[in-house]
Write a protein that holds these residues in place. Structure first.
Motif, short mmCIF file in Angstrom:
data_model
loop_
_atom_site.label_atom_id
_atom_site.label_comp_id
_atom_site.label_asym_id
_atom_site.label_seq_id
_atom_site.Cartn_x
_atom_site.Cartn_y
_atom_site.Cartn_z
N UNK A 115 -24.86 -10.25 -29.19
CA UNK A 115 -24.99 -9.58 -30.48
C UNK A 115 -24.58 -8.12 -30.38
N UNK A 116 -24.95 -7.48 -29.28
CA UNK A 116 -24.58 -6.09 -29.08
C UNK A 116 -23.08 -5.90 -29.01
N UNK A 117 -22.38 -6.80 -28.31
CA UNK A 117 -20.92 -6.71 -28.20
C UNK A 117 -20.25 -6.91 -29.55
N UNK A 118 -20.77 -7.86 -30.32
CA UNK A 118 -20.20 -8.13 -31.64
C UNK A 118 -20.42 -6.91 -32.55
N UNK A 119 -21.63 -6.34 -32.51
CA UNK A 119 -21.92 -5.16 -33.31
C UNK A 119 -21.02 -3.99 -32.95
#
Length: 394
Positions: free
Chosen positions: A91-95
């Motif tokens: 999720x952090x990478x996508x954000x």
């Protein structure tokens, strides 16, 4: 109309329209060009390139209840990146990838595409020779973060600490009434004046349009500025606005002269006034228009026509209730993410509207006969087909 009914050779209108709905409306070439314009093109191969994130942000607006990773898992497989053993990014990478893309490319791509869609034979889009349009404002609720509150502010409340639970943004939209195609929009902090945002959109008005607006929009300087675009206007005004008749017309309307304050430096001008009461409420409606000839537009017809303005309320409800879901709140926790999401929601609505207009043209119906909720449902059920998206590229 049933979008899924057969349309020859067993192929439904939905299948014809939904395949490529996002890339047909926002072609890969346009997306790549905008990404290059903003210097967002990757200098090295990334798992989450800018093009992918552009379409991913649109998908998030189509599926408001999906998590980042859930939506990405399906989207990555469509883009040919989801083979066996492939790990979905965190999720952090996508954000972080969404933040790299930013709001600029989304707004620029949306503005490049969103134009009036009605053809001369589109039912319900015209009054005589005028293309029917409307302008209005609304607010959207955004997540309660320090950044969002600092950037956008929030409404006051008479309870507790005197603040509502969530920050909000102020927005304004200009739409084509017959199709619900939005072709200009503005957004700002909650304290921004709705009328200011509406005035900023006057550059999108054109001769041949008839613009409907509610009573809070009118002021003499705003009227003059809109008239200068060459468009025609049909606006409701407050019943206590002083309008002195100078000529009574055969259809019951009258010509009035408006004299601006001397300090404004504006010359007096004339407009046509139509007054009527609704039989079930007794409420007085007062409309003003630039169409001075009652033969071209009789008062009774304009009185009936004005209530088409409520279609813009329906347009806003489609975004809030259908695209945003039950919570009716954006998901972005940063101001730039909110801006990106605002334009993505308008883009998704525009893409959905294109499906509805095509289906209506095919069936020779008024686009209003096509359910927006049903169109979104159909697109959601088919958007994951691999042929709906382009090759992933670099």
């Amino acid at each position: 109309m049933d979008l899924e009914a057969g349309a020859g050779a067993g192929v439904s209108v939905a299948d014809q329209a939904a395949i490529g709905v996002l890339t047909r409306t926002f072609p890969v070439e346009l997306v790549d060009r905008v990404i290059d314009q903003y210097w967002r093109r990757e200098q090295r191969t990334r798992a989450l390139p800018a093009r992918l994130m552009f379409y991913f942000t649109l998908v998030l607006c189509l599926f408001p209840h999906e998590s980042y990773r859930s939506a990405m898992k399906i989207l990555m497989s469509v883009f040919g990146r989801g083979g066996q053993g492939y790990r979905v990014p965190t999720t952090g990478s996508i954000g972080a990838a969404r933040r790299r893309l930013g709001s600029g490319p989304m707004e620029t791509a949306a503005r490049a595409v969103m134009t009036p869609r009605a053809r001369p034979d589109t039912r319900g889009a015209w009054y005589r020779d005028w293309l029917l349009t409307a302008v209005d404002g609304t607010t959207f609720t955004v997540p309660d973060t320090e950044e969002n509150e600092r950037e956008f502010g929030r409404p006051g409340s008479g309870r507790g600490e005197g603040k509502t639970a969530y920050p909000q943004i102020q927005a304004a939209c200009l739409i084509e009434l017959g199709t619900h195609a939005v072709f200009d929009a503005r957004m700002d902090g909650y304290a921004a004046a709705e009328t200011m945002l509406i005035e900023e959109m006057f550059g999108s008005l054109r001769p041949g349009m008839l613009v409907l607006a509610d009573r809070h929009i009118y002021s003499f300087h705003r009227w003059i500025k809109a008239v200068d675009t060459g468009t025609d206007l049909l606006w409701r005004v407050a019943s206590n606005l002083i309008l002195q008749p100078v000529e009574m017309l055969a259809d019951g309307s009258y010509i009035a002269e408006v004299i601006p304050p001397k300090k404004s430096g504006r010359a007096s001008f004339r407009l046509r006034v139509i007054e009527y009461r609704l039989p079930w409420s007794g409420e007085l409606y007062r409309l003003v228009t630039t169409i001075m000839d009652p033969v071209r537009a009789p008062a009774k017809e304009l009185a009936v026509l004005y209530h088409e303005r409520w279609d813009i309320e329906g347009f806003l409800k489609q975004i809030k209730s259908i695209q945003l879901g039950n919570e009716k709140i954006f998901r972005s926790k940063s101001p730039d993410g909110v801006r990106q999401e605002f334009w993505a929601h308008l883009a998704v609505h525009y893409a959905t509207m294109c499906v509805q207009v095509d289906a209506a043209d095919h069936a020779k119906l008024d686009p209003d006969r096509i359910s927006h909720k049903n169109a979104v449902r159909v697109i959601r059920s088919r958007v994951w087909k691999p042929e709906s998206f382009p090759p992933h590229g670099k």
